[in-house]
Design a protein around this motif. Structure first.
Motif, PDB file in Angstrom:
ATOM      1  N   ILE A 514     -60.424  -0.409   5.140  1.00 26.87           N
ATOM      2  CA  ILE A 514     -60.515   0.855   4.405  1.00 26.87           C
ATOM      3  C   ILE A 514     -60.470   2.030   5.382  1.00 26.87           C
ATOM      4  O   ILE A 514     -59.774   3.029   5.156  1.00 26.87           O
ATOM      5  N   ALA A 515     -61.205   1.918   6.483  1.00 26.38           N
ATOM      6  CA  ALA A 515     -61.244   2.988   7.477  1.00 26.38           C
ATOM      7  C   ALA A 515     -59.871   3.211   8.108  1.00 26.38           C
ATOM      8  O   ALA A 515     -59.430   4.357   8.291  1.00 26.38           O
ATOM      9  N   VAL A 516     -59.192   2.131   8.460  1.00 30.92           N
ATOM     10  CA  VAL A 516     -57.872   2.237   9.089  1.00 30.92           C
ATOM     11  C   VAL A 516     -56.874   2.877   8.123  1.00 30.92           C
ATOM     12  O   VAL A 516     -56.060   3.733   8.506  1.00 30.92           O
ATOM     13  N   ALA A 517     -56.940   2.480   6.854  1.00 28.79           N
ATOM     14  CA  ALA A 517     -56.019   3.047   5.867  1.00 28.79           C
ATOM     15  C   ALA A 517     -56.296   4.528   5.619  1.00 28.79           C
ATOM     16  O   ALA A 517     -55.377   5.293   5.285  1.00 28.79           O
ATOM     17  N   ALA A 518     -57.552   4.942   5.775  1.00 28.56           N
ATOM     18  CA  ALA A 518     -57.903   6.346   5.534  1.00 28.56           C
ATOM     19  C   ALA A 518     -57.600   7.246   6.718  1.00 28.56           C
ATOM     20  O   ALA A 518     -57.655   8.476   6.589  1.00 28.56           O
ATOM     21  N   ALA A 519     -57.297   6.663   7.871  1.00 28.96           N
ATOM     22  CA  ALA A 519     -57.159   7.445   9.104  1.00 28.96           C
ATOM     23  C   ALA A 519     -56.104   8.541   9.000  1.00 28.96           C
ATOM     24  O   ALA A 519     -56.346   9.695   9.384  1.00 28.96           O
ATOM     25  N   ASP A 520     -54.932   8.214   8.483  1.00 33.65           N
ATOM     26  CA  ASP A 520     -53.858   9.209   8.414  1.00 33.65           C
ATOM     27  C   ASP A 520     -54.245  10.386   7.534  1.00 33.65           C
ATOM     28  O   ASP A 520     -54.033  11.551   7.890  1.00 33.65           O
ATOM     29  N   GLY A 521     -54.833  10.085   6.361  1.00 26.96           N
ATOM     30  CA  GLY A 521     -55.222  11.164   5.459  1.00 26.96           C
ATOM     31  C   GLY A 521     -56.313  12.052   6.033  1.00 26.96           C
ATOM     32  O   GLY A 521     -56.417  13.232   5.677  1.00 26.96           O
ATOM     33  N   LEU A 522     -57.134  11.494   6.940  1.00 27.18           N
ATOM     34  CA  LEU A 522     -58.211  12.265   7.551  1.00 27.18           C
ATOM     35  C   LEU A 522     -57.791  12.919   8.855  1.00 27.18           C
ATOM     36  O   LEU A 522     -58.547  13.715   9.429  1.00 27.18           O
ATOM     37  N   GLY A 523     -56.588  12.550   9.339  1.00 26.70           N
ATOM     38  CA  GLY A 523     -56.126  13.085  10.614  1.00 26.70           C
ATOM     39  C   GLY A 523     -56.892  12.533  11.795  1.00 26.70           C
ATOM     40  O   GLY A 523     -57.059  13.215  12.819  1.00 26.70           O
ATOM     41  N   LEU A 524     -57.352  11.275  11.677  1.00 26.52           N
ATOM     42  CA  LEU A 524     -58.139  10.641  12.735  1.00 26.52           C
ATOM     43  C   LEU A 524     -57.426   9.412  13.268  1.00 26.52           C
ATOM     44  O   LEU A 524     -56.552   8.835  12.610  1.00 26.52           O
ATOM     45  N   ASP A 525     -57.800   9.000  14.467  1.00 29.52           N
ATOM     46  CA  ASP A 525     -57.206   7.814  15.083  1.00 29.52           C
ATOM     47  C   ASP A 525     -57.734   6.556  14.394  1.00 29.52           C
ATOM     48  O   ASP A 525     -58.958   6.377  14.294  1.00 29.52           O
ATOM     49  N   PRO A 526     -56.853   5.655  13.922  1.00 34.52           N
ATOM     50  CA  PRO A 526     -57.331   4.476  13.181  1.00 34.52           C
ATOM     51  C   PRO A 526     -58.177   3.539  14.038  1.00 34.52           C
ATOM     52  O   PRO A 526     -59.146   2.963  13.547  1.00 34.52           O
ATOM     53  N   ARG A 527     -57.831   3.402  15.304  1.00 31.80           N
ATOM     54  CA  ARG A 527     -58.603   2.499  16.168  1.00 31.80           C
ATOM     55  C   ARG A 527     -59.998   3.069  16.407  1.00 31.80           C
ATOM     56  O   ARG A 527     -60.978   2.334  16.496  1.00 31.80           O
ATOM     57  N   MET A 528     -60.094   4.383  16.525  1.00 29.87           N
ATOM     58  CA  MET A 528     -61.403   5.010  16.696  1.00 29.87           C
ATOM     59  C   MET A 528     -62.301   4.720  15.496  1.00 29.87           C
ATOM     60  O   MET A 528     -63.487   4.416  15.648  1.00 29.87           O
ATOM     61  N   LEU A 529     -61.729   4.789  14.283  1.00 32.67           N
ATOM     62  CA  LEU A 529     -62.513   4.499  13.092  1.00 32.67           C
ATOM     63  C   LEU A 529     -62.919   3.031  13.031  1.00 32.67           C
ATOM     64  O   LEU A 529     -64.025   2.694  12.594  1.00 32.67           O
ATOM     65  N   ALA A 530     -62.018   2.141  13.483  1.00 32.70           N
ATOM     66  CA  ALA A 530     -62.356   0.713  13.509  1.00 32.70           C
ATOM     67  C   ALA A 530     -63.522   0.461  14.459  1.00 32.70           C
ATOM     68  O   ALA A 530     -64.421  -0.344  14.160  1.00 32.70           O
ATOM     69  N   ILE A 531     -63.545   1.162  15.591  1.00 27.92           N
ATOM     70  CA  ILE A 531     -64.644   1.012  16.554  1.00 27.92           C
ATOM     71  C   ILE A 531     -65.938   1.570  15.966  1.00 27.92           C
ATOM     72  O   ILE A 531     -67.017   0.968  16.111  1.00 27.92           O
ATOM     73  N   LEU A 532     -65.855   2.707  15.286  1.00 25.50           N
ATOM     74  CA  LEU A 532     -67.044   3.300  14.673  1.00 25.50           C
ATOM     75  C   LEU A 532     -67.668   2.343  13.665  1.00 25.50           C
ATOM     76  O   LEU A 532     -68.891   2.124  13.670  1.00 25.50           O
ATOM     77  N   VAL A 533     -66.851   1.755  12.804  1.00 18.83           N
ATOM     78  CA  VAL A 533     -67.356   0.821  11.796  1.00 18.83           C
ATOM     79  C   VAL A 533     -67.966  -0.405  12.464  1.00 18.83           C
ATOM     80  O   VAL A 533     -69.041  -0.883  12.077  1.00 18.83           O
ATOM     81  N   THR A 534     -67.288  -0.923  13.483  1.00 17.57           N
ATOM     82  CA  THR A 534     -67.774  -2.115  14.184  1.00 17.57           C
ATOM     83  C   THR A 534     -69.147  -1.876  14.796  1.00 17.57           C
ATOM     84  O   THR A 534     -70.065  -2.699  14.647  1.00 17.57           O
ATOM     85  N   LEU A 535     -69.311  -0.757  15.494  1.00 16.99           N
ATOM     86  CA  LEU A 535     -70.593  -0.469  16.132  1.00 16.99           C
ATOM     87  C   LEU A 535     -71.672  -0.144  15.096  1.00 16.99           C
ATOM     88  O   LEU A 535     -72.843  -0.493  15.279  1.00 16.99           O
TER      89      LEU A 535
END
Length: 587
Positions: A514-535
């Motif tokens: 969900i985070a990776v798919a939302a990255a483009d719409g939020l203007g954020l890096d998808p890998r950064m969001l994946a790391i945030l969720v993981t931690l």
């Protein structure tokens, strides 16, 4: 919404309900979801089962083998003494050094193992400082959870997140990629626990004189085997020290007698003993004594596979609390035999079938393997680990630790892939005769591997069908008026909430797509969001349902709300720091 999206979202809801209610074991739920995806044509068999051949699965299995060998050998037993030396005898300094040692050890070993090894030192620290053990044991468990976030192999959530990121087309996480952020968050959390957060910790009882003793003192009752060499010997001559056991009482002809060193043991005596877990296993192998469940024939049926040993703890608010083994039928229904019970403050001798169970009681039990799995799915009981009756010597444990260190160095410097480094380390230890393959297979937590592999396939289905993008649209829509930081906070909060009914790894695997798919719409890096969720999946301290917290639950006389009061500020602090540091490093 397409039919495929509807199927995936329907399965997602069903899976979350099953995870929360524990109607099925977590691995069975994950496999059921994966099977449904194949049966409905959402995924091909090759796509669904690709996760089982993942490099991360090999790495995690190899880490389990090496870490398990090190722990079983007792090589880590000196960590508690090290904490006292580092603390310099100052109570607050000893506490902080103990927490730092717990966090550091859990970057390589499981938080449950780290907590169990350091519990004696934590209780001794409390005794020397003249404070309640409840003000030390909860921070010890929290510290072990904090430390695991710093390395790829520190928690199963980190490895699961890396596997999911790779399946979604992102670069997998590095071995020490989280070290800087993980260390900063862990240090902040430890300072909070040792300083201002210390006031939020409950003081349940004064420290007792014997609280520094071995915390894994299991109670059980023995009978003397026919022809036992102990018959006719005195208590002093019987050699209980060799079994890591203390004789507490002798029952003879309906009387309970004190274990005077000069008292001679007779045929028919029942012996109430307290021993370490390894001591119980040694007693069980001895030809001179028989554990009472074996003596009474209360054994799991032999018309099936060989039963296994496991440690299980009575969960908070369990229906078993207040009942005795003699009265409850739960274990009989699961064809399980309770061999011994550990309870921190039990000093008076008692036969285990007469003890009234309470939350936090740790039991050593034997049951068929499938029944151990079913017991683990019960809301009344938490199965912490399988118990391997084999003995690993300190020399063999040292060899495993050296192989583990070499694998870490080779993988960290990129000499060979990390998975290959750890696999070769296992092979070296096995070929050198320090570990046999049968023992290696027993140490691996197969259910966790199945859960990660199956849920990574489910994450791929969410991504490929557009279900993740569909949910991401709602995330973007809700967060748009408040900015990207609010969206990140929402994803972090969602992950923390899901860790309550689900495992940390399962929560991360659910939210990352969900985070990776939302990255483009939020203007954020998808890998950064994946790391945030993981931690974020490792930064939830709101309940005692984490195995490390369950280990200290009874010893600290905690209540469920104690974890909410002490853990909520820590959860907010750690996740707040992640929201600041993760974009700074990976944005």
């Amino acid at each position: 919404m397409t039919v495929e999206i509807a199927i995936v979202l329907g399965l997602l809801v069903a899976g979350m309900v099953l995870f929360a209610t524990e109607a099925l074991p977590a691995d069975v739920t994950a496999l059921s979801l994966l099977s449904a995806l194949v049966a409905t044509g959402v995924l091909t068999p090759a796509e669904a089962f690709a996760g089982f051949g993942s490099e991360i699965i090999i790495l995690l299995a190899a880490v389990m083998v090496l870490a398990g060998a090190v722990v079983k050998s007792g090589v880590l037993d000196g960590l508690g003494r090290l904490a006292h030396r580092v603390g310099g005898g100052r109570p607050r300094g000893a506490l902080l050094s103990l927490l730092m040692l717990s966090a550091g050890s859990s970057s390589l070993f499981s938080n449950t193992t780290t907590t169990a090894v350091l519990m004696p030192a934590a209780i001794e620290t409390a005794r020397r400082a003249a404070i309640s053990p409840s003000r030390v044991l909860m921070p010890l468990a929290f510290a072990s959870m904090l430390g695991g976030a710093g390395t790829l192999i520190g928690t199963s959530a980190n490895l699961a997140g890396s596997a999911m990121a790779e399946r979604l087309g992102l670069q997998p996480f590095g071995l020490f990629e989280f070290l800087g952020v993980g260390a900063a968050v862990a240090l902040s959390g430890l300072l909070w626990l040792a300083l201002p957060g210390f006031a939020l910790l409950p003081a349940r009882r004064p420290v007792a004189a014997g609280d520094g003793a071995e915390p894994r003192g299991f109670f059980t009752t023995l009978g003397l085997a026919e022809g036992s060499a102990m018959i006719g010997r005195t208590v002093a001559e019987a050699g209980f020290d060799a079994f890591e056991a203390d004789l507490l009482a002798v029952e003879r002809d309906g009387e309970r007698l004190a274990p005077h060193p000069a008292r001679k043991l007779r045929e028919g005596d029942r012996l109430i003993v307290r021993a370490t877990r390894d001591g119980i296993l040694k007693l069980r192998r001895s030809p001179d004594v028989v554990l009472e469940p074996d003596l009474d024939g209360a054994r799991a049926p032999r018309d099936e596979a060989e039963p296994v040993l496991a440690e299980a703890v009575i969960a908070p608010q369990s229906r078993l609390a207040g009942q005795t083994l003699r009265r409850t039928g739960v274990f009989d229904r699961h064809r399980a035999v309770v061999l011994a019970i550990w309870r921190r403050d039990r000093s008076r001798p008692a036969r285990i079938e007469n003890l009234r169970l309470r939350a936090g009681d740790l039991m050593l039990l034997e049951a068929p393997e499938d029944e151990v799995v079913r017991l683990g799915a019960s809301p009344d009981l938490r199965v912490l680990s399988r118990v391997d009756a084999a003995v690993v010597t300190r020399r063999e444990g040292g060899a495993a630790l050296a192989a583990m260190a070499a694998a870490l160095l080779l993988g960290a410097f990129g000499v060979v892939p990390l998975s290959l480094a750890f696999l070769v380390a296992v092979l070296v230890v096995v070929v050198a005769g320090n570990l046999d393959m049968a023992e290696a297979y027993r140490v691996i937590e197969w259910r966790l591997l199945v859960l990660i592999a199956a849920m990574s396939g489910f994450g791929l289905a969410m991504q490929d069908t557009g279900a993740a993008e569909y949910l991401a649209g709602y995330v973007v829509g809700l967060a748009a008026p408040f900015g990207p930081l609010a969206a990140m906070a929402g994803l972090s909060l969602l992950t923390v909430v899901l860790t309550q009914p689900m495992s940390n790894a399962a929560a991360a695997l659910t939210v990352i797509p969900i985070a990776v798919a939302a990255a483009d719409g939020l203007g954020l890096d998808p890998r950064m969001l994946a790391i945030l969720v993981t931690l974020s999946a490792s930064m939830s301290f709101l309940s005692p349902l984490e195995p490390a917290c369950l280990l200290v639950y009874d010893a600290g006389r905690y209540r469920f709300l104690d974890y909410v009061r002490a853990g909520l500020p820590l959860t907010l602090i750690c996740n707040g720091l992640l929201l600041l540091l993760v974009p700074l490093v990976w944005g």
